[in-house]
Design a protein around this motif. Structure first.
Motif, short mmCIF file in Angstrom:
data_model
loop_
_atom_site.label_atom_id
_atom_site.label_comp_id
_atom_site.label_asym_id
_atom_site.label_seq_id
_atom_site.Cartn_x
_atom_site.Cartn_y
_atom_site.Cartn_z
N SER A 239 0.82 -1.20 0.00
CA SER A 239 0.00 0.00 0.00
C SER A 239 0.86 1.26 0.00
O SER A 239 1.92 1.31 0.64
N PRO A 240 0.43 2.32 -0.70
CA PRO A 240 1.15 3.60 -0.65
C PRO A 240 0.85 4.38 0.62
O PRO A 240 1.45 5.42 0.87
N HIS A 241 -0.08 3.86 1.46
CA HIS A 241 -0.49 4.57 2.67
C HIS A 241 0.19 3.96 3.89
O HIS A 241 0.41 2.75 3.95
N THR A 242 0.49 4.80 4.86
CA THR A 242 1.11 4.32 6.09
C THR A 242 0.08 3.97 7.15
O THR A 242 0.38 3.22 8.09
N ARG A 243 -1.13 4.51 7.03
CA ARG A 243 -2.20 4.23 7.99
C ARG A 243 -3.40 3.66 7.22
O ARG A 243 -3.87 4.31 6.28
N ILE A 244 -3.88 2.50 7.65
CA ILE A 244 -4.98 1.84 6.94
C ILE A 244 -6.01 1.38 7.95
O ILE A 244 -5.67 0.75 8.96
N PRO A 245 -7.30 1.69 7.73
CA PRO A 245 -8.36 1.24 8.65
C PRO A 245 -8.49 -0.28 8.63
O PRO A 245 -8.33 -0.93 7.61
N LEU A 246 -8.81 -0.83 9.80
CA LEU A 246 -8.98 -2.27 9.97
C LEU A 246 -10.46 -2.52 10.30
O LEU A 246 -11.03 -1.91 11.21
N TYR A 247 -11.10 -3.42 9.56
CA TYR A 247 -12.52 -3.70 9.78
C TYR A 247 -12.74 -5.20 9.90
O TYR A 247 -11.89 -6.02 9.60
N ARG A 248 -13.95 -5.53 10.36
CA ARG A 248 -14.34 -6.95 10.42
C ARG A 248 -15.80 -7.07 9.98
O ARG A 248 -16.67 -6.38 10.51
N GLY A 249 -16.02 -7.91 9.01
CA GLY A 249 -17.38 -8.17 8.54
C GLY A 249 -17.87 -7.10 7.59
O GLY A 249 -17.98 -7.30 6.38
N ASP A 250 -18.18 -5.94 8.11
CA ASP A 250 -18.72 -4.84 7.32
C ASP A 250 -17.75 -3.66 7.38
O ASP A 250 -17.11 -3.42 8.41
N HIS A 251 -17.67 -2.93 6.29
CA HIS A 251 -16.74 -1.79 6.25
C HIS A 251 -17.10 -0.70 7.26
O HIS A 251 -16.26 0.14 7.58
N GLU A 252 -18.34 -0.70 7.71
CA GLU A 252 -18.73 0.28 8.72
C GLU A 252 -18.18 -0.09 10.10
O GLU A 252 -18.07 0.76 10.98
N ASN A 253 -17.83 -1.35 10.27
CA ASN A 253 -17.36 -1.84 11.57
C ASN A 253 -15.84 -1.67 11.66
O ASN A 253 -15.07 -2.61 11.52
N ILE A 254 -15.41 -0.46 11.91
CA ILE A 254 -13.98 -0.13 12.00
C ILE A 254 -13.48 -0.50 13.39
O ILE A 254 -13.97 0.01 14.40
N LEU A 255 -12.47 -1.40 13.44
CA LEU A 255 -11.92 -1.83 14.72
C LEU A 255 -10.71 -1.02 15.14
O LEU A 255 -10.40 -0.92 16.33
N GLY A 256 -9.98 -0.47 14.20
CA GLY A 256 -8.79 0.28 14.53
C GLY A 256 -8.07 0.75 13.28
O GLY A 256 -8.55 0.56 12.16
N ILE A 257 -6.92 1.36 13.49
CA ILE A 257 -6.09 1.86 12.39
C ILE A 257 -4.71 1.22 12.49
O ILE A 257 -4.04 1.32 13.52
N ILE A 258 -4.32 0.56 11.40
CA ILE A 258 -2.99 -0.06 11.35
C ILE A 258 -1.97 0.95 10.83
O ILE A 258 -2.15 1.51 9.75
N LEU A 308 -3.17 18.60 15.55
CA LEU A 308 -1.94 19.01 16.23
C LEU A 308 -2.02 18.73 17.73
O LEU A 308 -1.04 18.32 18.35
N LYS A 309 -3.20 18.94 18.30
CA LYS A 309 -3.36 18.72 19.73
C LYS A 309 -3.26 17.24 20.08
O LYS A 309 -2.63 16.86 21.07
N ARG A 310 -3.87 16.38 19.27
CA ARG A 310 -3.87 14.94 19.53
C ARG A 310 -2.63 14.23 19.01
O ARG A 310 -2.44 13.05 19.25
N ARG A 311 -1.80 14.97 18.26
CA ARG A 311 -0.58 14.41 17.67
C ARG A 311 -0.91 13.22 16.76
O ARG A 311 -0.26 12.17 16.81
N THR A 312 -1.92 13.40 15.97
CA THR A 312 -2.31 12.40 14.98
C THR A 312 -2.61 13.09 13.67
O THR A 312 -2.92 14.29 13.65
N HIS A 313 -2.50 12.36 12.56
CA HIS A 313 -2.69 12.95 11.24
C HIS A 313 -3.83 12.30 10.48
O HIS A 313 -4.00 12.57 9.30
N PHE A 314 -4.62 11.46 11.14
CA PHE A 314 -5.57 10.61 10.42
C PHE A 314 -6.88 10.55 11.20
O PHE A 314 -6.88 10.31 12.41
N ALA A 315 -8.00 10.76 10.52
CA ALA A 315 -9.31 10.69 11.17
C ALA A 315 -10.34 10.14 10.19
O ALA A 315 -10.27 10.39 8.98
N LEU A 316 -11.29 9.39 10.73
CA LEU A 316 -12.41 8.87 9.95
C LEU A 316 -13.60 9.81 10.11
O LEU A 316 -13.89 10.28 11.22
N VAL A 317 -14.28 10.11 9.01
CA VAL A 317 -15.37 11.09 9.00
C VAL A 317 -16.70 10.36 9.03
O VAL A 317 -16.92 9.42 8.26
#
Length: 442
Positions: A239-258, A308-317
């Motif tokens: 993958s060209p991405h460094t952060r990828i969402p992790l799901y199980r069963g349905d794409h709406e069921n996001i378990l975490g970010i790898i 910047l406050k959370r020191r993260t660059h990735f969010a799900l909308v």
């Protein structure tokens, strides 16, 4: 007229009229200078130690009170000078003195009380403001009771006709003034297009929301948590991405970010154990980070502060019902200011905009209206839709078929290709631009 009437009282009256004309010039010039001064330039002078500029900033902080005091003083001296001139001319010329006083005072007030001081003030407003501000500050204090009554009366009358003066209007006007100055500088050649886009992009962050720039969920790469560890590692490495969402069963069921670095660090730890089948012991959920969800209505400037406050660059909308809409990164927000950012790991994509031989522009349907406007200096509206395809669907009030064409907002849009209900490619041409025929092509 008899010169025997020129007694000391007459001379005192004439001198008073001249003095009042000087005061009228002072008030007129001060009003012009203080209203025309750039607060940014005054602030720069004040930071360098100019007390006059600092006083001018204080005076112009409340424009309504300042203008009220200046107009009150100007009207008082103009009316008083006109009254004295009428009395003086009546004494000198008899019944014809009223007409003479009207003509003479109109000319004197127009030239010496209005045009001359205003012309002088507008030529160097900041310097003029710095000199007169200390005096005007005292006058505002002296006239403040009367100005307060007049201001309350004026606001009451405006409220009767449905006009309300909001406290925040001044700050909004400053923002519009900056944006207008940038646009004007570009039109006059003083500001380059790239600089204009960056500056306006930074100003627009508070006016735009996450929904407008997010990557749609149909374009999000995800990892199935039930996949074997080897397949997960292979997908992350490919993958060209460094952060990828992790799901199980349905794409709406996001378990975490790898995160690729966290995954490879865990793989390295397992490999150092030297046990057979170490990768089979990989717990993908233990490596994943907790997902960070944000509402689609979040302003971009607020979202950048949160990143910047959370020191993260990735969010799900998510939308108001909690359904996944897309994702946004800090890089997406920065790109709204500096333009597209590509690195050595980005996949080369087909251009979203290119010129056809006919002179039309071939546009990717998913291209945002804002990006198209910035690239072409067009003014297509983006209030009702974010993408070019969305704009066509909104204006057509239907999902068009291939080869259908529409004209609106001064442009002709033709649907070239469509996949299911999505418009993939369009042909766009300004209505005032004629298509290039075969014999006209180079």
């Amino acid at each position: 007229m008899t010169f025997s009437n020129l007694d000391p009282a007459t001379l005192v009256t004439a001198a008073a009229i001249l003095g009042l004309l000087a005061l009228s010039a002072f008030f007129s010039g001060s009003e012009t200078a203080l209203t025309a001064s750039s607060r940014a330039k005054l602030r720069a002078k004040a930071d360098k130690g100019s007390r006059g500029a600092e006083r001018a900033l204080e005076v112009t902080e409340d424009n309504e009170r300042m203008i009220g005091a200046l107009l009150l003083g100007n009207n008082v001296v103009n009316i008083l000078s006109a009254s004295l001139a009428t009395a003086l001319m009546t004494k000198l010329f008899g019944d014809g003195g009223v007409a003479v006083a009207t003509l003479v005072m109109t000319g004197l007030v127009l030239i010496f009380g209005e045009v001359l001081p205003k012309t002088l003030a507008i030529s160097r407003p900041e310097a003029f403001s710095s000199r007169v501000a200390p005096v005007i500050r005292v006058l505002i204090f002296v006239f403040s009771p009367i100005v307060a009554v007049v201001r309350a009366l004026v606001r009451g009358l405006l409220r009767v006709v449905g006009v309300r003066i909001e406290p925040g209007d001044h700050m909004l006007a400053i923002r519009d003034e900056i944006a207008g100055a940038i646009a004007l500088g570009h039109s006059q050649g003083a500001v380059e297009k790239e600089d204009r886009d960056r500056l306006l992009g930074a100003l627009d962050l508070s006016e735009r929301t996450v929904e407008e720039i997010m990557r749609h969920r149909s374009q999000i790469e995800m990892i199935d948590a039930d996949k074997p560890s080897a397949e997960v590692i292979a997908q992350v490495l490919a993958s060209p991405h460094t952060r990828i969402p992790l799901y199980r069963g349905d794409h709406e069921n996001i378990l975490g970010i790898i995160h690729a670095k966290d995954l490879l660090r865990e793989v390295s730890r397992l490999m150092r154990t030297g046990s057979t089948g170490a990768l089979d012991e990989l717990d993908i959920l233990a490596v994943a980070m907790k997902p960070y969800f944000v509402p689609e209505t979040t302003p971009l400037d607020e979202q950048m502060r949160q990143f910047l406050k959370r020191r993260t660059h990735f969010a799900l909308v998510v939308d108001e019902y909690g359904a996944l809409k897309g994702l946004i990164t800090l890089e997406d927000i920065i790109e709204e200011i500096v333009g597209e950012i590509n690195d050595e790991f980005d996949i080369a994509q087909e251009m979203t905009l290119k010129r056809a031989d006919t002179g039309d522009y071939l546009v990717d349907g998913a291209m945002t209206i804002r990006d198209l406007n910035r690239m072409m200096d067009w003014q297509l509206p983006d209030e009702e839709a974010n993408t070019v395809a969305g704009l066509v669907i909104h204006e057509a009030q239907m999902i068009p078929n291939e080869a259908q064409a529409f004209s609106f907002h001064g442009f002709r849009f033709e649907v070239l290709t469509k996949r299911d209900n999505r418009i993939m490619k369009l042909k766009v041409r300004p209505l005032d631009a004629q298509p290039i025929s075969g014999r006209d092509r180079p």
